[in-house]
Scaffold this motif. Sequence first.
Motif, PDB file in Angstrom:
ATOM      1  N   GLY A 123       0.775  -1.228   0.000  1.00  0.00           N
ATOM      2  CA  GLY A 123       0.000   0.000   0.000  1.00  0.00           C
ATOM      3  C   GLY A 123       0.806   1.277   0.000  1.00  0.00           C
ATOM      4  N   GLU A 124       2.119   1.185  -0.101  1.00  0.00           N
ATOM      5  CA  GLU A 124       2.968   2.377  -0.033  1.00  0.00           C
ATOM      6  C   GLU A 124       3.252   2.961  -1.410  1.00  0.00           C
ATOM      7  N   SER A 125       3.245   4.280  -1.476  1.00  0.00           N
ATOM      8  CA  SER A 125       3.811   4.989  -2.612  1.00  0.00           C
ATOM      9  C   SER A 125       5.277   5.208  -2.281  1.00  0.00           C
ATOM     10  N   LEU A 126       6.153   4.528  -2.999  1.00  0.00           N
ATOM     11  CA  LEU A 126       7.559   4.464  -2.603  1.00  0.00           C
ATOM     12  C   LEU A 126       8.316   5.738  -2.937  1.00  0.00           C
ATOM     13  N   PRO A 127       9.254   6.122  -2.061  1.00  0.00           N
ATOM     14  CA  PRO A 127      10.156   7.213  -2.437  1.00  0.00           C
ATOM     15  C   PRO A 127      11.031   6.783  -3.606  1.00  0.00           C
ATOM     16  N   GLY A 164       6.215  -2.085  -6.387  1.00  0.00           N
ATOM     17  CA  GLY A 164       7.277  -2.773  -7.105  1.00  0.00           C
ATOM     18  C   GLY A 164       6.762  -3.749  -8.146  1.00  0.00           C
ATOM     19  N   ALA A 165       5.636  -4.408  -7.855  1.00  0.00           N
ATOM     20  CA  ALA A 165       5.057  -5.350  -8.804  1.00  0.00           C
ATOM     21  C   ALA A 165       4.548  -4.631 -10.045  1.00  0.00           C
ATOM     22  N   ALA A 179      -3.278  -1.972 -12.403  1.00  0.00           N
ATOM     23  CA  ALA A 179      -4.072  -1.241 -11.413  1.00  0.00           C
ATOM     24  C   ALA A 179      -3.460  -1.410 -10.029  1.00  0.00           C
ATOM     25  N   PRO A 180      -3.260  -0.303  -9.299  1.00  0.00           N
ATOM     26  CA  PRO A 180      -2.880  -0.433  -7.897  1.00  0.00           C
ATOM     27  C   PRO A 180      -4.085  -0.815  -7.051  1.00  0.00           C
ATOM     28  N   LEU A 181      -3.891  -1.751  -6.150  1.00  0.00           N
ATOM     29  CA  LEU A 181      -4.880  -2.048  -5.129  1.00  0.00           C
ATOM     30  C   LEU A 181      -4.625  -1.113  -3.956  1.00  0.00           C
ATOM     31  N   VAL A 182      -5.674  -0.421  -3.520  1.00  0.00           N
ATOM     32  CA  VAL A 182      -5.545   0.534  -2.418  1.00  0.00           C
ATOM     33  C   VAL A 182      -5.840  -0.183  -1.116  1.00  0.00           C
ATOM     34  N   PHE A 183      -5.003   0.042  -0.116  1.00  0.00           N
ATOM     35  CA  PHE A 183      -5.262  -0.537   1.199  1.00  0.00           C
ATOM     36  C   PHE A 183      -5.916   0.512   2.093  1.00  0.00           C
ATOM     37  N   ALA A 188      -1.975   7.553  -1.818  1.00  0.00           N
ATOM     38  CA  ALA A 188      -0.870   6.712  -2.280  1.00  0.00           C
ATOM     39  C   ALA A 188      -1.292   5.907  -3.509  1.00  0.00           C
ATOM     40  N   GLY A 189      -2.508   5.369  -3.482  1.00  0.00           N
ATOM     41  CA  GLY A 189      -2.992   4.614  -4.632  1.00  0.00           C
ATOM     42  C   GLY A 189      -3.089   5.458  -5.882  1.00  0.00           C
ATOM     43  N   LEU A 190      -3.581   6.677  -5.728  1.00  0.00           N
ATOM     44  CA  LEU A 190      -3.687   7.580  -6.882  1.00  0.00           C
ATOM     45  C   LEU A 190      -2.307   7.991  -7.394  1.00  0.00           C
ATOM     46  N   GLU A 191      -1.367   8.216  -6.483  1.00  0.00           N
ATOM     47  CA  GLU A 191      -0.004   8.558  -6.897  1.00  0.00           C
ATOM     48  C   GLU A 191       0.610   7.427  -7.725  1.00  0.00           C
ATOM     49  N   ILE A 192       0.431   6.201  -7.274  1.00  0.00           N
ATOM     50  CA  ILE A 192       0.977   5.049  -8.005  1.00  0.00           C
ATOM     51  C   ILE A 192       0.307   4.920  -9.372  1.00  0.00           C
ATOM     52  N   ALA A 193      -1.015   5.113  -9.403  1.00  0.00           N
ATOM     53  CA  ALA A 193      -1.738   5.031 -10.677  1.00  0.00           C
ATOM     54  C   ALA A 193      -1.201   6.054 -11.669  1.00  0.00           C
TER      55      ALA A 193
END
Length: 277
Positions: A123-127, A164-165, A179-183, A188-193
């Motif tokens: 669930g993390e948006s990684l640095p 990472g996946a 698609a990112p799964l949001v926890f 964070a999910g929107l940032e990854i998307a």
Amino acid sequence: MATVIAHRGYAGVAPENTVGAAVRAAAADGTTMIEIDVQPAACGTPVVIHDERLEEPRDGRPLTDASGFVWETDLETLQSARVLGTDETVPTLTEFLEAIPESVGVNVELKTPGTTTLDLRIGESLPEADRDDRREAWTPFVERVVDACGAFDGELLFSSFCEGALAAVREIDPAYAAAPLVFDDLEAGLEIARRYDCEAIHPPRNAIAGTELAETSYVGFPGGKPEIDVLEVAHDEGRTVNVWTVANWHQYDQLAAAGVDGIIADYPRLGVPSSGR
């Protein structure tokens, strides 16, 4: 009307993530896609199973009659491990895809590349400094998954709680939808998307503003008005919103009325008009 995605092959009515569940789900009215979980056997072969341990409980019974970490277990043992007391066993991803018609899509959730949940950064948006390391950790397994999917001509969508996946999917074959799964962190999910230009985002069922479900807590995501209208933001950005996991028609109807695109559900026929349920 929102499309219906069969959660683990409709885990409410069939032994989850098995070939039998997949065949049954594909034949059910209204099923658009089947959601499954993949992780590696000890040899690296992708197998379809959710939990990291084979003996994790399901309503008082173990998931399988084997034990140990999936990624430490040889393929022969996995393929003979009986799921939830049935004759169904843990399939390879290849076996699973070969058993279903290509008229039904598959949502492949990447669970783990072969390590404990403590290392996954769920669930993390990684640095930026951590992104290459996490992508490289996932790459060998994701390469095996993509290779196994190569013969399947139906719709494929890769999802994960782990950045990472998704980074590995985008590097290996950017043609696949992701698609990112949001926890518990919508931003964070929107940032990854945005970072990986994902076609979809998968928030939990209580993250949709304006529904009764938003007032209830669910798997770590607290109840109350969501700070971000993830449905509005995602749609404005051109992304599909698929919500997890719905257990009954009342929940389905709320989310469909709110305008979500897809609903990951434990039971079939929730998208069938009420007179036909």
